[in-house]
Write an enzyme that holds these catalytic residues in place. Sequence first.
Site, PDB file in Angstrom:
ATOM      1  N   SER A 147       0.843  -1.187   0.000  1.00  0.00           N
ATOM      2  CA  SER A 147       0.000   0.000   0.000  1.00  0.00           C
ATOM      3  C   SER A 147       0.877   1.235   0.000  1.00  0.00           C
ATOM      4  O   SER A 147       2.080   1.162   0.275  1.00  0.00           O
ATOM      5  CB  SER A 147      -0.892  -0.016   1.255  1.00  0.00           C
ATOM      6  N   TYR A 160      -3.474   0.182  10.263  1.00  0.00           N
ATOM      7  CA  TYR A 160      -3.373  -0.231   8.868  1.00  0.00           C
ATOM      8  C   TYR A 160      -1.980   0.088   8.329  1.00  0.00           C
ATOM      9  O   TYR A 160      -1.360  -0.747   7.652  1.00  0.00           O
ATOM     10  CB  TYR A 160      -4.446   0.493   8.040  1.00  0.00           C
TER      11      TYR A 160
END
Length: 256
Positions: A147, A160
Amino acid sequence: MDTLSLFSLKGKTALITGSGSGIGLALAEGLAGAGAKIILNGRNEQKLVKAKDKLSQNGVETDTLIFDVTDSSAVKESVNNYENQKGPIDILINNAGINIRGPFENFDENEWKKVLETNIDGAMTVSQAVGSFMIKRRAGKIINICSMQSELGRPSIVPYAVSKGGIKMLTKALAAEWGKHNIQTNGIGPGYFETELTIPLRNNPEFDSWLRSRTPASRWGQPKELVGAAVFLASEAGDYVNGHILYVDGGLLASV
């Protein structure tokens, strides 16, 4: 030299976790387009059946493995049964992941553990189960979905970001340890794509405007735009690429 043949996945089988919808399903469709047999995975049987029907209508040979990546016993049993009864899993894409947003100062401890258990422990468990067979065959491709948060922090998504930083290092560490077995472990780092996970961000006019202004491409990505990177890393074309994170982000990391 037939250059395009380097990208062929004919005769290969790919397991993609979390592939009932979104990026996972887009990657499944993309690898199938390069000739791969697809194994869809998820917890929701109805969603997987729907995804399988969609692929089957396009002539794609598709299986399903229903397990939660956080259930190590179910993961090992499912992978072992498939390998022993149906054949080798040549390509693994660790895509399953979740995000729970909230201010860090009072973020719930159980929700913190849930994010890390799914995003990091899940990838570790499936990689171990599939990797043990790849080691015996001395061949395999593992692609971890990283990510922007593997490199950048953002308010409200601390767990996250921690998990995606961990996935980046899992990728590099596995490349270092399993490269001797002819296993290439790489990552794809999507920028901001139009998926179910990003609906809250896309519905936020302030964030949407910020993203468009800071991304050289001036738009959100489409899941199908990740396919080229996945096929490259899963194919013979990527045989000497190991431990690399390929960011597909419209230029965001280059400009922030």
